[in-house]
Design a protein around this motif. Structure first.
Motif, PDB file in Angstrom:
ATOM      1  N   UNK A  91       0.853  -1.198   0.000  1.00  0.00           N
ATOM      2  CA  UNK A  91       0.000   0.000   0.000  1.00  0.00           C
ATOM      3  C   UNK A  91       0.887   1.246   0.000  1.00  0.00           C
ATOM      4  N   UNK A  92       0.699   2.088  -0.999  1.00  0.00           N
ATOM      5  CA  UNK A  92       1.355   3.401  -1.022  1.00  0.00           C
ATOM      6  C   UNK A  92       0.375   4.395  -0.399  1.00  0.00           C
ATOM      7  N   UNK A  93       0.766   5.000   0.749  1.00  0.00           N
ATOM      8  CA  UNK A  93      -0.203   5.852   1.444  1.00  0.00           C
ATOM      9  C   UNK A  93       0.207   7.322   1.554  1.00  0.00           C
ATOM     10  N   UNK A  94       1.442   7.647   1.168  1.00  0.00           N
ATOM     11  CA  UNK A  94       1.857   9.043   1.268  1.00  0.00           C
ATOM     12  C   UNK A  94       3.087   9.284   0.414  1.00  0.00           C
ATOM     13  N   UNK A  95       3.141  10.480  -0.208  1.00  0.00           N
ATOM     14  CA  UNK A  95       4.332  10.923  -0.935  1.00  0.00           C
ATOM     15  C   UNK A  95       4.677  12.315  -0.414  1.00  0.00           C
ATOM     16  N   UNK A  96       5.880  12.468   0.118  1.00  0.00           N
ATOM     17  CA  UNK A  96       6.288  13.780   0.619  1.00  0.00           C
ATOM     18  C   UNK A  96       7.440  14.312  -0.231  1.00  0.00           C
ATOM     19  N   UNK A  97       7.531  15.629  -0.303  1.00  0.00           N
ATOM     20  CA  UNK A  97       8.520  16.286  -1.163  1.00  0.00           C
ATOM     21  C   UNK A  97       9.589  16.932  -0.295  1.00  0.00           C
ATOM     22  N   UNK A  98      10.859  16.614  -0.607  1.00  0.00           N
ATOM     23  CA  UNK A  98      11.981  17.230   0.097  1.00  0.00           C
ATOM     24  C   UNK A  98      12.472  18.420  -0.719  1.00  0.00           C
ATOM     25  N   UNK A  99      12.169  19.628  -0.256  1.00  0.00           N
ATOM     26  CA  UNK A  99      12.510  20.822  -1.029  1.00  0.00           C
ATOM     27  C   UNK A  99      14.025  21.042  -1.123  1.00  0.00           C
ATOM     28  N   UNK A 100      14.743  20.682  -0.043  1.00  0.00           N
ATOM     29  CA  UNK A 100      16.180  20.966  -0.049  1.00  0.00           C
ATOM     30  C   UNK A 100      16.966  20.033  -0.972  1.00  0.00           C
ATOM     31  N   UNK A 101      16.395  18.856  -1.281  1.00  0.00           N
ATOM     32  CA  UNK A 101      17.121  17.931  -2.165  1.00  0.00           C
ATOM     33  C   UNK A 101      16.389  17.660  -3.469  1.00  0.00           C
ATOM     34  N   UNK A 102      15.195  18.273  -3.636  1.00  0.00           N
ATOM     35  CA  UNK A 102      14.416  18.130  -4.860  1.00  0.00           C
ATOM     36  C   UNK A 102      14.082  16.664  -5.159  1.00  0.00           C
ATOM     37  N   UNK A 103      13.847  15.865  -4.115  1.00  0.00           N
ATOM     38  CA  UNK A 103      13.459  14.460  -4.283  1.00  0.00           C
ATOM     39  C   UNK A 103      12.217  14.181  -3.442  1.00  0.00           C
ATOM     40  N   UNK A 104      11.623  13.035  -3.679  1.00  0.00           N
ATOM     41  CA  UNK A 104      10.421  12.647  -2.938  1.00  0.00           C
ATOM     42  C   UNK A 104      10.702  11.424  -2.065  1.00  0.00           C
ATOM     43  N   UNK A 105       9.933  11.331  -1.006  1.00  0.00           N
ATOM     44  CA  UNK A 105       9.972  10.162  -0.124  1.00  0.00           C
ATOM     45  C   UNK A 105       8.626   9.451  -0.255  1.00  0.00           C
ATOM     46  N   UNK A 106       8.667   8.135  -0.454  1.00  0.00           N
ATOM     47  CA  UNK A 106       7.456   7.335  -0.643  1.00  0.00           C
ATOM     48  C   UNK A 106       7.234   6.474   0.595  1.00  0.00           C
ATOM     49  N   UNK A 107       6.021   6.570   1.148  1.00  0.00           N
ATOM     50  CA  UNK A 107       5.674   5.850   2.379  1.00  0.00           C
ATOM     51  C   UNK A 107       4.848   4.612   2.021  1.00  0.00           C
ATOM     52  N   UNK A 108       5.343   3.468   2.434  1.00  0.00           N
ATOM     53  CA  UNK A 108       4.747   2.173   2.072  1.00  0.00           C
ATOM     54  C   UNK A 108       4.308   1.421   3.328  1.00  0.00           C
ATOM     55  N   UNK A 109       3.116   0.840   3.263  1.00  0.00           N
ATOM     56  CA  UNK A 109       2.684  -0.133   4.270  1.00  0.00           C
ATOM     57  C   UNK A 109       2.799  -1.510   3.634  1.00  0.00           C
ATOM     58  N   UNK A 110       3.873  -2.201   3.972  1.00  0.00           N
ATOM     59  CA  UNK A 110       4.182  -3.492   3.358  1.00  0.00           C
ATOM     60  C   UNK A 110       3.688  -4.612   4.272  1.00  0.00           C
ATOM     61  N   UNK A 111       2.739  -5.443   3.825  1.00  0.00           N
ATOM     62  CA  UNK A 111       2.209  -6.514   4.687  1.00  0.00           C
ATOM     63  C   UNK A 111       3.277  -7.487   5.173  1.00  0.00           C
TER      64      UNK A 111
END
Length: 734
Positions: A91-111
């Motif tokens: 389950x992908x439940x959140x995507x956050x943006x890191x402004x200082x590094x111009x990359x994203x972090x993906x939050x996973x709920x892995x069973x």
């Protein structure tokens, strides 16, 4: 912000239903994994995306399956289910943006693992699976609740609880009382030591009274021996109780397991069932190990804390505050290390697979001149493992630094306070030594309590896995009556029977089959592989229930007859029949503690294994199977035939029972069985003409439909599908 829910998948193939359970919980509804598994059409390969989508819509969700790129993923509603590494669902439940590094972090709920954060690179590597017009894409299932979802109430929590598990302890109240008494006596004996140490220093040394020192040392020795005796007795009581509880839990589990329908074992991996067996051990360990030791630790913690506070309240406050900080520090790093260990496990698994491929595929590697590419692939994995090792080492150093700093800082501060108190005259020198001893005794309970929290979490996970088994309905539920006799007319009739194996999108294996199997006659079923022959036998043996239509014995529905009674009337030889690690005699007479020798010899003769048995030094007492002598496939089939003959059944069901036999053995066995078949209802599934040509009726199946039936002569004359199936064998004169 409210923490996103997570459930651990009970089995290896349960990731799809568990993802759906996680999302349903996120929207405020609870569903049992068993219900979601059933409606998603799970099988041994797991649930497909189509099956998950259909299950989601049955409980009130709207779903859309998508194959999209990275840009589109940022626009869809979360949470959603994504296909992970082409073999798993998360389950992908959140995507956050890191402004200082111009990359994203993906939050996973892995069973399989838990709540994990992935960098952009890691996420893309695991999710993107196909290429479309030069663009990488991955699979996602958008899920959103409809009004119908909120109208449904979900499932109530039921099944076993921790209270039920603790009930196993109540059976041994007397032993628990003795154990707790031993723990109390041990703690009290241990409590006396600091006071004796104080008296040695304050009285014996200060007054230079050597006789008093001797007396105290003798008392300490007696207390030491007393503690050893108490610990010795406590260990024996704990072993006795642990063994009994472990056997009780395992026995109850096996009793439940053996009451489950046969279809359960058709869809379960052996490893998953074995894992549940080990779950019993975790619960037993929690009940008899962690719980009782924690009670002991808590008792010591409370008693020694009061004594420490009695000596000096300032020292007690320092110890208490530092212990809280120490516990929080360890818990914080346990979570971080858990996430890192899961990632390293994946890379180690990939590394292991690559090494196996390198060694196993060396011939192909050299033939295709791809040594360098394969070596580079391996080296890239090693570089990744090295990076994770650096992270793990850094994390370990941070944790070690913190714990060392907290512990040593606490010890230095306590030493300073104690020394100052001695100088100021508030404590004696003996009291200082007693305080140091008490602080040492208090460190161990804190560590044991932290271990208890981990054991408690493990026990809860194990309990959830056990609940899945205990919530399943028994094959013969208590209170539901079944017939334990057959009607006078023992013919079998299938009326408009249809069946589809579990799995979304599967085609029906049987389509509106209507078939008469007369009592006392031999009916053969032939057809191409996958035509539904074995499925008919499995329906007759009640591995599964027909989804449409009825199966009757005479005028009685087969489902009204008791499972055990009906199977007791059937002699069965399946393609994958099992040989136990036991003697030949006990493999043939599996249901008898002491085999009937007359029946055993008759079965051996009918199956034509007399010569094979006589050649063995131990004869019928020869061990075969995994721990004994290896046997050929033909010998295995003959033992299975002997097992069916020994049972002396009214119905005989053979599924390719002679396909591994040579022509000579098959001829002898079929001749021997002709006499045995007389007056019995026989159903034979086979490809060989020699096995089916003497049947009273031959049924030809094709794609789940009966296309022909009749005697061998009639079907050959028709020059139809049967003729084509056995044409080569007819030309060979078989």
């Amino acid at each position: 912000m409210k923490k996103f829910p997570h459930y651990k998948q009970p089995d290896q193939m349960d990731c799809g239903p568990t993802c759906l359970r996680i999302i349903a919980r996120h929207y405020g509804r609870n569903y049992t994994i068993q219900r979601l598994r059933e409606i998603s059409g799970i099988n041994r390969q797991g649930a497909s995306l189509l099956g998950i989508s259909e299950a989601a819509e049955k409980i009130g969700f709207r779903t859309i399956g998508l194959r999209i790129g990275v840009e589109q993923l940022q626009e869809i509603d979360l949470p959603c289910i994504i296909h992970w590494r082409q073999s798993h669902f998360v389950v992908l439940y959140k995507i956050s943006f890191k402004s200082y590094s111009d990359t994203r972090i993906y939050y996973i709920s892995d069973p399989a693992k838990g709540l994990i954060k992935y960098s952009e690179t890691e996420f893309f590597k695991n999710w993107l699976s196909t290429q479309n017009n030069g663009r990488l894409e991955g699979i996602a299932l958008m899920i959103s609740p409809s009004p119908d979802f909120y109208q449904q109430g979900g499932d109530s929590e039921k099944g076993l609880s921790l209270t039920y598990m603790i009930s196993y302890l109540f059976k041994y109240k007397q032993l628990i009382f003795q154990l707790l008494l031993g723990l109390g006596v041990g703690s009290l004996l241990q409590l006396i030591f600091p006071f004796l140490t104080q008296s040695v220093v304050d009285i014996g040394i200060n007054t230079r009274n050597l006789n008093f020192v001797y007396i105290i040392l003798i008392a300490q020795t007696m207390l030491f021996l007393g503690r050893l005796g108490v610990d010795f007795i406590r260990s024996w009581i704990l072993l006795h109780m642990t063994t009994r509880i472990n056997i009780s839990i395992l026995t109850d589990f096996l009793i439940k397991l053996m009451k489950l329908p046969m279809g359960f074992f058709e869809t379960k991996m052996t490893g998953d069932i074995m894992q549940r067996m080990s779950d019993q051990g975790r619960i037993q360990s929690f009940l008899t190990g962690s719980s009782l030791n924690t009670i002991f630790s808590l008792f010591n913690l409370v008693v020694f804390s009061f004594v420490l506070a009695y000596y000096n309240i300032s020292i007690f406050i320092v110890f208490f505050v530092s212990s809280v900080i120490y516990s929080l520090w360890v818990i914080f790093f346990l979570k971080k290390r858990r996430e890192l260990d899961f990632k390293r496990f994946d890379m180690s698994s990939e590394n292991q697979s690559t090494i196996v491929q390198l060694i196993g595929g060396m011939q192909e590697i050299k033939l295709n001149n791809c040594e360098q590419q394969k070596r580079w692939e391996w080296e890239r994995i090693q570089a990744g493992l090295f990076r994770f090792s650096i992270k793990s080492l850094a994390l370990g150093q941070y944790q070690q630094f913190g714990t060392f700093f907290i512990n040593e800082g606490k010890n230095i501060l306590i030493t300073f306070i104690v020394a100052k108190s001695v100088i100021d005259g508030q404590l004696t020198l003996g009291a200082m030594m007693a305080v140091q001893y008490i602080v040492g005794q208090l460190n161990s309970p804190i560590e044991q309590l932290l271990g208890f929290l981990q054991s408690f979490q493990d026990a809860k996970i194990s309990l959830e896995r056990l609940n899945e088994i205990h919530e399943l309905e028994d094959e013969e539920p208590v209170g539901k009556s079944f017939l334990n006799e057959l009607p006078l007319n023992k013919s079998i009739c299938l009326q408009n029977v249809s069946f589809t194996y579990p799995g979304a999108g599967n085609e029906p294996v049987l389509r509106n089959i209507t078939l008469q199997i007369p009592e006392g006659k031999t009916t053969a079923i032939v057809g191409m592989s996958g035509s539904g022959k074995t499925t008919i036998l499995k329906l007759l043996l009640r591995f599964y229930e027909a989804q449409k239509g009825e199966i009757k014995i005479g005028n009685t529905l087969i489902k009204q007859i008791g499972y055990r009674y009906w199977r007791g009337k059937c002699g069965i030889v399946m393609q994958d029949g099992f040989i136990f690690s036991d003697t030949i005699a006990r493999n043939i007479a599996v249901a008898d503690e002491y085999p009937d020798m007359a029946k055993l010899l008759h079965a051996i003769k009918a199956a034509n294994i007399s010569e094979f048995v006589e050649e063995l030094p131990l004869g019928l007492n020869t061990k075969i199977g995994a721990v004994g002598n290896g046997i050929s496939q033909g010998q295995r089939q003959r033992i299975l035939i002997a097992r069916a003959v020994y049972k002396n059944p009214e119905y005989i069901l053979f599924d390719e029972a002679t396909n591994a036999l040579d022509a000579n053995n098959e001829k002898i066995i079929m001749e021997n069985l002709e006499t045995f078949f007389k007056g019995r209802t026989v159903i034979v599934v086979a490809h060989r003409l020699s096995t089916v040509k003497n049947a009273d009726n031959i049924v030809v199946l094709d794609k789940g439909l009966i296309i022909e039936q009749g005697t061998h002569q009639e079907l050959v004359k028709n020059n139809g599908e049967y003729y084509q199936l056995v044409k080569n064998q007819l030309e060979l004169g078989v």
